[in-house]
Scaffold this motif. Sequence first.
Motif, PDB file in Angstrom:
ATOM      1  N   ILE A  18       0.832  -1.206   0.000  1.00  0.00           N
ATOM      2  CA  ILE A  18       0.000   0.000   0.000  1.00  0.00           C
ATOM      3  C   ILE A  18       0.865   1.253   0.000  1.00  0.00           C
ATOM      4  CG2 ILE A  18      -1.615   1.343   1.404  1.00  0.00           C
ATOM      5  CD1 ILE A  18      -2.899  -1.353   2.217  1.00  0.00           C
ATOM      6  N   VAL A  19       1.901   1.269   0.831  1.00  0.00           N
ATOM      7  CA  VAL A  19       2.795   2.435   0.901  1.00  0.00           C
ATOM      8  C   VAL A  19       3.524   2.633  -0.429  1.00  0.00           C
ATOM      9  CG1 VAL A  19       4.888   3.326   2.003  1.00  0.00           C
ATOM     10  CG2 VAL A  19       3.053   2.381   3.395  1.00  0.00           C
ATOM     11  N   THR A  20       4.008   1.554  -1.024  1.00  0.00           N
ATOM     12  CA  THR A  20       4.705   1.652  -2.306  1.00  0.00           C
ATOM     13  C   THR A  20       3.767   2.140  -3.400  1.00  0.00           C
ATOM     14  OG1 THR A  20       6.197  -0.128  -1.663  1.00  0.00           O
ATOM     15  CG2 THR A  20       6.051   0.375  -4.016  1.00  0.00           C
ATOM     16  N   THR A  21       2.558   1.620  -3.451  1.00  0.00           N
ATOM     17  CA  THR A  21       1.585   2.043  -4.457  1.00  0.00           C
ATOM     18  C   THR A  21       1.235   3.513  -4.291  1.00  0.00           C
ATOM     19  OG1 THR A  21       0.666  -0.182  -4.524  1.00  0.00           O
ATOM     20  CG2 THR A  21      -0.702   1.579  -5.413  1.00  0.00           C
ATOM     21  N   TYR A  22       0.995   3.938  -3.064  1.00  0.00           N
ATOM     22  CA  TYR A  22       0.680   5.347  -2.812  1.00  0.00           C
ATOM     23  C   TYR A  22       1.840   6.245  -3.228  1.00  0.00           C
ATOM     24  CZ  TYR A  22      -0.220   9.714  -0.448  1.00  0.00           C
ATOM     25  OH  TYR A  22      -0.397  11.037  -0.176  1.00  0.00           O
ATOM     26  N   THR A  23       3.072   5.842  -2.921  1.00  0.00           N
ATOM     27  CA  THR A  23       4.248   6.626  -3.292  1.00  0.00           C
ATOM     28  C   THR A  23       4.371   6.753  -4.807  1.00  0.00           C
ATOM     29  OG1 THR A  23       5.388   5.868  -1.307  1.00  0.00           O
ATOM     30  CG2 THR A  23       6.751   6.781  -3.066  1.00  0.00           C
ATOM     31  N   LEU A  24       4.138   5.669  -5.529  1.00  0.00           N
ATOM     32  CA  LEU A  24       4.231   5.712  -6.991  1.00  0.00           C
ATOM     33  C   LEU A  24       3.129   6.581  -7.594  1.00  0.00           C
ATOM     34  CD1 LEU A  24       5.143   2.003  -7.778  1.00  0.00           C
ATOM     35  CD2 LEU A  24       6.654   3.989  -7.794  1.00  0.00           C
ATOM     36  N   ILE A  25       1.919   6.487  -7.072  1.00  0.00           N
ATOM     37  CA  ILE A  25       0.818   7.294  -7.602  1.00  0.00           C
ATOM     38  C   ILE A  25       1.039   8.769  -7.309  1.00  0.00           C
ATOM     39  CG2 ILE A  25      -1.648   7.794  -7.333  1.00  0.00           C
ATOM     40  CD1 ILE A  25      -2.055   4.762  -6.967  1.00  0.00           C
ATOM     41  N   ALA A  26       1.401   9.094  -6.073  1.00  0.00           N
ATOM     42  CA  ALA A  26       1.631  10.496  -5.710  1.00  0.00           C
ATOM     43  C   ALA A  26       2.815  11.074  -6.469  1.00  0.00           C
ATOM     44  CB  ALA A  26       1.853  10.615  -4.207  1.00  0.00           C
ATOM     45  N   GLY A  27       3.874  10.301  -6.611  1.00  0.00           N
ATOM     46  CA  GLY A  27       5.038  10.770  -7.363  1.00  0.00           C
ATOM     47  C   GLY A  27       4.727  10.974  -8.835  1.00  0.00           C
ATOM     48  N   GLY A  28       3.937  10.084  -9.413  1.00  0.00           N
ATOM     49  CA  GLY A  28       3.526  10.251 -10.811  1.00  0.00           C
ATOM     50  C   GLY A  28       2.681  11.490 -10.996  1.00  0.00           C
ATOM     51  N   TRP A  29       1.829  11.789 -10.029  1.00  0.00           N
ATOM     52  CA  TRP A  29       1.008  13.001 -10.092  1.00  0.00           C
ATOM     53  C   TRP A  29       1.877  14.253 -10.028  1.00  0.00           C
ATOM     54  CZ3 TRP A  29      -0.234  16.836  -6.410  1.00  0.00           C
ATOM     55  CH2 TRP A  29      -1.301  17.653  -6.772  1.00  0.00           C
ATOM     56  N   VAL A  30       2.876  14.247  -9.155  1.00  0.00           N
ATOM     57  CA  VAL A  30       3.796  15.389  -9.046  1.00  0.00           C
ATOM     58  C   VAL A  30       4.579  15.560 -10.340  1.00  0.00           C
ATOM     59  CG1 VAL A  30       5.876  16.214  -7.882  1.00  0.00           C
ATOM     60  CG2 VAL A  30       3.983  15.304  -6.546  1.00  0.00           C
ATOM     61  N   LEU A  31       5.044  14.473 -10.913  1.00  0.00           N
ATOM     62  CA  LEU A  31       5.779  14.559 -12.176  1.00  0.00           C
ATOM     63  C   LEU A  31       4.904  15.092 -13.303  1.00  0.00           C
ATOM     64  CD1 LEU A  31       7.822  11.264 -12.008  1.00  0.00           C
ATOM     65  CD2 LEU A  31       8.759  13.567 -12.074  1.00  0.00           C
ATOM     66  N   ALA A  32       3.657  14.658 -13.353  1.00  0.00           N
ATOM     67  CA  ALA A  32       2.736  15.158 -14.379  1.00  0.00           C
ATOM     68  C   ALA A  32       2.487  16.651 -14.198  1.00  0.00           C
ATOM     69  CB  ALA A  32       1.427  14.384 -14.336  1.00  0.00           C
ATOM     70  N   LYS A  33       2.343  17.096 -12.949  1.00  0.00           N
ATOM     71  CA  LYS A  33       2.152  18.521 -12.681  1.00  0.00           C
ATOM     72  C   LYS A  33       3.386  19.333 -13.067  1.00  0.00           C
ATOM     73  CE  LYS A  33      -1.818  19.289 -10.639  1.00  0.00           C
ATOM     74  NZ  LYS A  33      -2.747  20.267 -11.106  1.00  0.00           N
ATOM     75  N   ALA A  34       4.553  18.711 -13.005  1.00  0.00           N
ATOM     76  CA  ALA A  34       5.801  19.388 -13.357  1.00  0.00           C
ATOM     77  C   ALA A  34       6.043  19.371 -14.861  1.00  0.00           C
ATOM     78  CB  ALA A  34       6.978  18.744 -12.638  1.00  0.00           C
ATOM     79  N   GLY A  35       5.156  18.737 -15.614  1.00  0.00           N
ATOM     80  CA  GLY A  35       5.303  18.711 -17.069  1.00  0.00           C
ATOM     81  C   GLY A  35       6.164  17.577 -17.575  1.00  0.00           C
ATOM     82  N   ARG A  36       6.390  16.576 -16.775  1.00  0.00           N
ATOM     83  CA  ARG A  36       7.193  15.416 -17.160  1.00  0.00           C
ATOM     84  C   ARG A  36       6.315  14.178 -17.240  1.00  0.00           C
ATOM     85  NH1 ARG A  36      11.209  17.554 -19.515  1.00  0.00           N
ATOM     86  NH2 ARG A  36      12.130  19.174 -18.263  1.00  0.00           N
ATOM     87  N   SER A  37       6.846  13.149 -17.850  1.00  0.00           N
ATOM     88  CA  SER A  37       6.115  11.890 -17.957  1.00  0.00           C
ATOM     89  C   SER A  37       6.031  11.218 -16.583  1.00  0.00           C
ATOM     90  CB  SER A  37       6.820  10.956 -18.928  1.00  0.00           C
ATOM     91  OG  SER A  37       6.230   9.679 -18.884  1.00  0.00           O
ATOM     92  N   PRO A  38       4.842  10.791 -16.181  1.00  0.00           N
ATOM     93  CA  PRO A  38       4.716  10.099 -14.891  1.00  0.00           C
ATOM     94  C   PRO A  38       5.489   8.783 -14.838  1.00  0.00           C
ATOM     95  CG  PRO A  38       2.575  10.792 -15.684  1.00  0.00           C
ATOM     96  CD  PRO A  38       3.545  11.046 -16.797  1.00  0.00           C
ATOM     97  N   LEU A  39       5.924   8.271 -15.974  1.00  0.00           N
ATOM     98  CA  LEU A  39       6.671   7.015 -15.988  1.00  0.00           C
ATOM     99  C   LEU A  39       8.055   7.146 -15.364  1.00  0.00           C
ATOM    100  CD1 LEU A  39       5.653   5.636 -19.479  1.00  0.00           C
ATOM    101  CD2 LEU A  39       4.773   5.002 -17.240  1.00  0.00           C
ATOM    102  N   TRP A  40       8.538   8.386 -15.187  1.00  0.00           N
ATOM    103  CA  TRP A  40       9.810   8.606 -14.493  1.00  0.00           C
ATOM    104  C   TRP A  40       9.782   7.980 -13.107  1.00  0.00           C
ATOM    105  CZ3 TRP A  40      14.500  11.312 -14.914  1.00  0.00           C
ATOM    106  CH2 TRP A  40      14.748  11.912 -16.133  1.00  0.00           C
ATOM    107  N   ILE A  41       8.623   7.896 -12.507  1.00  0.00           N
ATOM    108  CA  ILE A  41       8.509   7.407 -11.135  1.00  0.00           C
ATOM    109  C   ILE A  41       8.936   5.945 -11.026  1.00  0.00           C
ATOM    110  CG2 ILE A  41       6.135   6.588 -11.106  1.00  0.00           C
ATOM    111  CD1 ILE A  41       7.770   8.776  -8.462  1.00  0.00           C
TER     112      ILE A  41
END
Length: 78
Positions: A18-41
């Motif tokens: 659960i913690v790993t999944t939440y970290t990947l989802i939140a990090g992907g959202w931050v990357l998308a907001k920064a204008g980068r591909s969420p796959l960087w996560i």
Amino acid sequence: MTDTIIHLGFWELLIGSIVTTYTLIAGGWVLAKAGRSPLWILLLLFPYLNVVAVWVFAYMRWPFVDRPASPSVPDGER
């Protein structure tokens, strides 16, 4: 000689997943907001590569920050 093996139970695996999944989802959202591909996560899943990925991400060009400022339009001309 004693062999050390870590035995994780059901609850430890569930909470870790659960913690790993939440970290990947939140990090992907931050990357998308920064204008980068969420796959960087996904690079954060690999040891040592995650440090390099965060370092590269921190010093790369940021599209929303580095873009030129748009000229302000007076209120009467809209």
